[in-house]
Design a protein around this motif. Structure first.
Motif, PDB file in Angstrom:
ATOM      1  N   VAL A   1      47.131  32.556   2.034  1.00  0.00           N
ATOM      2  CA  VAL A   1      48.432  33.219   2.059  1.00  0.00           C
ATOM      3  C   VAL A   1      48.253  34.729   2.140  1.00  0.00           C
ATOM      4  O   VAL A   1      48.938  35.408   2.907  1.00  0.00           O
ATOM      5  CB  VAL A   1      49.246  32.797   0.816  1.00  0.00           C
TER       6      VAL A   1
ATOM      7  N   ARG B   1      54.649  34.639   3.062  1.00  0.00           N
ATOM      8  CA  ARG B   1      55.378  34.573   1.805  1.00  0.00           C
ATOM      9  C   ARG B   1      55.177  33.188   1.189  1.00  0.00           C
ATOM     10  O   ARG B   1      55.351  32.171   1.872  1.00  0.00           O
ATOM     11  CB  ARG B   1      56.872  34.809   2.054  1.00  0.00           C
ATOM     12  N   LEU B   2      54.780  33.150  -0.088  1.00  0.00           N
ATOM     13  CA  LEU B   2      54.519  31.872  -0.759  1.00  0.00           C
ATOM     14  C   LEU B   2      55.657  31.532  -1.718  1.00  0.00           C
ATOM     15  O   LEU B   2      56.071  32.358  -2.519  1.00  0.00           O
ATOM     16  CB  LEU B   2      53.198  31.943  -1.534  1.00  0.00           C
TER      17      LEU B   2
ATOM     18  N   ARG C   1      44.393  28.357  -1.577  1.00  0.00           N
ATOM     19  CA  ARG C   1      45.769  28.614  -1.125  1.00  0.00           C
ATOM     20  C   ARG C   1      46.066  30.111  -1.140  1.00  0.00           C
ATOM     21  O   ARG C   1      46.565  30.673  -0.172  1.00  0.00           O
ATOM     22  CB  ARG C   1      46.743  27.885  -2.069  1.00  0.00           C
ATOM     23  N   ASP C   2      45.710  30.758  -2.264  1.00  0.00           N
ATOM     24  CA  ASP C   2      45.997  32.188  -2.399  1.00  0.00           C
ATOM     25  C   ASP C   2      45.252  33.015  -1.352  1.00  0.00           C
ATOM     26  O   ASP C   2      45.805  33.957  -0.797  1.00  0.00           O
ATOM     27  CB  ASP C   2      45.657  32.663  -3.815  1.00  0.00           C
TER      28      ASP C   2
ATOM     29  N   GLN D   1      54.677  25.441  -1.580  1.00  0.00           N
ATOM     30  CA  GLN D   1      53.738  24.530  -2.209  1.00  0.00           C
ATOM     31  C   GLN D   1      54.383  23.898  -3.422  1.00  0.00           C
ATOM     32  O   GLN D   1      55.070  24.570  -4.190  1.00  0.00           O
ATOM     33  CB  GLN D   1      52.462  25.258  -2.637  1.00  0.00           C
TER      34      GLN D   1
ATOM     35  N   VAL E   1      55.681  29.819   3.240  1.00  0.00           N
ATOM     36  CA  VAL E   1      54.836  28.682   2.910  1.00  0.00           C
ATOM     37  C   VAL E   1      55.312  28.135   1.567  1.00  0.00           C
ATOM     38  O   VAL E   1      55.508  28.902   0.624  1.00  0.00           O
ATOM     39  CB  VAL E   1      53.366  29.155   2.819  1.00  0.00           C
TER      40      VAL E   1
ATOM     41  N   VAL F   1      56.467  28.717  -4.635  1.00  0.00           N
ATOM     42  CA  VAL F   1      55.889  27.623  -5.409  1.00  0.00           C
ATOM     43  C   VAL F   1      57.012  26.855  -6.093  1.00  0.00           C
ATOM     44  O   VAL F   1      57.827  27.435  -6.808  1.00  0.00           O
ATOM     45  CB  VAL F   1      54.872  28.131  -6.455  1.00  0.00           C
TER      46      VAL F   1
END
Lengths: 304, 429
Positions: A84, A90-91, A80-81, A66, A64, A93
């Protein structure tokens, strides 16, 4: 939840869900490196839900992404957190602040964060070598989007060529790419704002709290109600006062206006939208207001 | 829908209502954009800011009335040229249905766009100008909708206000079109006299045409029965994605994700997996975190089988005594969509359901003149926007049905291998 019917009817919301799941699976099967672009807004939350359903009980098979404008609402980042973490995704940023520091985009003090997002996003896609990026765009949002394909081709500069789109027939999507190109994928193209809300209500899923009615210190600028914030200095003649408001869209907080509202549940929000006389973007997004073709221009440059 | 219905009431029912996808064909001159603007406006799907923007533009251009066509002409180049050059999708809802309009341009040079819009449509809406009557263009639109097997057709005779709402004019066009339609495959036809500009018979019944007793356009769109258009007899489940969690909790889970293309699948059904021909039974059908007792089109589900057979993307699950025929020789009608013509011996990529392969053009049998239905057998190639009957040979067998039987398992796209662009749309005969 979806009910099967003796007469084999499928409600329109179930049909939309089935179509979106089909798109998610098609992309996961055919693209080497997809990524889901998550803004924290309700549309991208619905995308997360659909991705969750498409691959269940497996985890979603892509990360993901952002874009952090530095001017995001804290409530949105919290939501968001939660998402996820719950999905075990997996984020990644991509920060506009860092893109400015690294000289990837230039903050001249006049360009909005929304516009600086474009360069930051394209850079993140390039760095991650992503070949397909899911976006939460809907065709009912804006005239230029009404003509965009589900698989929307971007050249090696990330640009969209609206006059040269590939024909898209039946549910047969063409994901062919050349080196350096990528595809924007819009799995909720056929959903309307009302569909999104009904789905959030039906699924009982978490959205950022700022969508619901709350007390906030706001001031009026260009006919919009903006949130008081260190990033958004009040100009002379503007007065800050506390009002009961909610947000209809979620974006850069210096540009995203709220509306006065008592709607503190999904049902009340649906009632409110149903009688609204102004589109969600027209009401609350400073970035679409500059010209009749504002969205088309930003899209060509590589905006979601 | 009734006039005093509020948007709130529409919203109440959005959840459970069904869906109608329809394609509109016609040119600016026929008033197509005006009609769509009218449908959006009268179903209260237009917002104040959109209407104000259009009113302002109309005024600045010196028009006497609000040009509703501006609501739908999206891209800047289209607004500048005043024509619709691409497929645009519009959305509106009434208490009974949600509608998705594929708004397509009508000129012959945009045939490919019309084919695109019609490919997913349940209903086709063809506009004619009452003053002109049937034109070559309106006949072509009907031919294309018939070729794409759009099951319902509406001929809207527009601009009735400009022929004094004459019954005679309407009857003449009606008769002429019905005669022409006998040569086509149109299971359901409705001919409706309207004025898009004034609103007659669009949403509200016209007071100017008391001689017309049929439905208004909106009433017809709301009530036309589309559920029975799907094939619920012949089980077709193209395997799209193999779901394997490989987690401790779901260690042995192996499911086949896909969208049901035909028939009704139930746990316990004996099935065959193509092209391998292996047989098994359906152990369960999952829809997210719960099991369902049946799956039918167009549901997206995950099917589990009892036996550990080898199944992968591109395979098809069907019933043992009712399975599509694997074939490398494809006979199809092809609509060509690019400048460089289609020629024999050409090699292309082909995508059919979830299966991709390469295809060789063996022969072009004839080119169909979509205006006259004449079959030109002397042709050696198909040009942009032309349609013809073509024989292909594929590298692997495709699991096909005829398009007339199943629009999903009977359709394919052709892709140019060098450019990656979609260059053709095929309907299997």
């Amino acid at each position: 939840m979806t009910e099967t019917h003796a007469d084999y009817r499928l409600s329109q919301l179930d049909q939309l869900e089935a179509e979106s799941i089909h798109i998610f699976r098609e992309v996961a099967a055919e693209f080497e490196k997809p990524v889901l672009m998550f803004s924290g807004g309700k549309d991208s939350i619905v995308m997360m839900r659909l991705a969750e359903k498409a691959f269940y009980p497996a985890k979603i098979p892509f990360p993901v992404l952002q874009v952090d404008t530095g001017y995001d609402f804290p409530e949105v980042l919290a939501c968001r957190d939660n998402w996820v973490n719950r999905l075990g995704a997996r984020l990644i940023v991509a920060s506009v602040e860092e893109a400015i520091k690294d000289g990837i985009v230039v903050d001249d003090g006049k360009t909005s964060r929304n516009r600086l997002q474009i360069g930051t996003l394209l850079n993140a896609l390039e760095e991650g070598a992503f070949t397909a990026a899911f976006g939460g765009g809907r065709r009912d949002e804006e005239k230029a989007r009404a003509k965009e394909r589900v698989y929307s081709h971007r050249d090696e500069f990330g640009q969209w060529d609206p006059k040269n789109q590939r024909p898209e027939l039946w549910s047969l999507y063409n994901g062919r790419l050349h080196e350096g190109e990528h595809m924007r994928i819009f799995p909720i193209s056929n959903w309307t704002e009302l569909d999104i809300w009904h789905y959030i209500g039906r699924e009982g899923i978490e959205i950022p709290s700022i969508y619901f009615s709350h007390q906030r210190r706001v001031f009026e600028r260009d006919g919009m109600l903006l949130s008081e914030s260190e990033h958004n200095p009040v100009r002379s003649g503007e007065t800050v006062e506390e009002r009961t408001v909610r947000f209809r869209t979620v974006g850069d907080l210096t540009l995203t206006g709220c509306v006065e509202s008592e709607a503190d549940t999904i049902d009340k929000i649906i009632d409110e939208i149903a009688i609204a006389r102004v589109t969600e973007r027209g009401a609350t997004r400073g970035d679409d207001r500059f010209s009749e073709a504002a969205m088309e221009d930003r899209k060509k440059e590589g905006y979601f | 829908m009734s006039e005093d219905l509020t948007k709130a009431e529409v919203a109440e029912q959005t959840r459970d209502m069904d869906l109608l996808r329809f394609a509109t064909a016609g040119s600016v001159d026929d008033g197509k954009s005006t009609l769509i603007g009218r449908l959006l406006l009268d179903s209260k799907s237009i917002f104040e800011d959109q209407l104000e923007a259009v009113e302002a533009t109309s005024q600045s251009k010196g028009y006497d009335y609000t040009d509703l066509a501006l609501l739908t002409d999206g891209l800047r180049s289209e607004r500048e040229q005043g024509i619709t050059i691409d497929v645009a999708y519009r959305y509106f809802a009434t208490p009974n249905r949600k509608f998705i309009i594929a708004d397509t341009p009508g000129h012959v040079q945009y045939t490919r766009n019309m084919v695109t819009g019609a490919s997913t449509a349940d209903l086709g809406l063809v506009l004619v100008d009452a003053r002109q009557g049937l034109t070559e263009q309106s006949r072509r639109h009907a031919v294309l909708l018939s070729l794409l097997r759009v099951p319902h057709l509406v001929l809207a005779v527009n601009k009735m206000d400009l022929v004094d709402f004459s019954q005679e004019v309407y009857e003449k066009i009606h008769a002429e079109f019905t005669q022409f339609a006998t040569k086509l495959n149109i299971p359901d036809l409705e001919v409706i006299p309207i004025s898009a500009l004034a609103g007659d018979n669009v949403v509200n019944r016209s007071e100017n045409m008391p001689w017309y007793s049929g439905p208004t356009l909106m009433h017809h769109l709301e009530h036309v029965h589309v559920a029975s258009d799907r094939d619920l007899m012949d089980v077709r489940f193209p395997v799209q994605y193999v779901v394997r969690p490989k987690s401790d909790e779901h260690h042995d889970y192996r499911g086949y994700g896909g969208m049901v293309a035909g028939g009704v699948l139930k746990p316990g059904d004996e099935v065959i997996v193509l092209p391998s021909g292996m047989t098994s039974k359906i152990a369960g059908i999952d829809l997210f975190d719960r099991e369902v007792s049946e799956a039918y089109p167009p549901m997206s589900v995950t099917v589990r089988l009892e036996d550990d057979v080898d199944v992968s993307r591109g395979d098809m699950i069907a019933r043992i005594n009712n399975a599509p025929k694997p074939s490398q020789d494809i006979d199809a009608m092809i609509c060509w969509m690019t400048n460089e013509p289609l020629r024999p011996r050409q090699k292309l990529a082909i995508k059919h359901t979830t299966r991709s392969a390469r295809a060789l053009v063996k022969d072009i049998q004839y080119r169909l003149d979509v205006n006259t239905l004449h079959r030109d057998q002397d042709t050696k190639e198909l040009g942009l926007n032309e349609i013809g009957r073509v024989q292909l040979r594929t590298t692997v067998p495709l699991l096909c049905d005829s398009y007339s039987k199943n629009r999903t398992t009977g359709s394919f796209i052709l892709i140019d291998e060098a450019s990656g662009v979609t260059v053709g749309a095929g309907m299997i005969l």
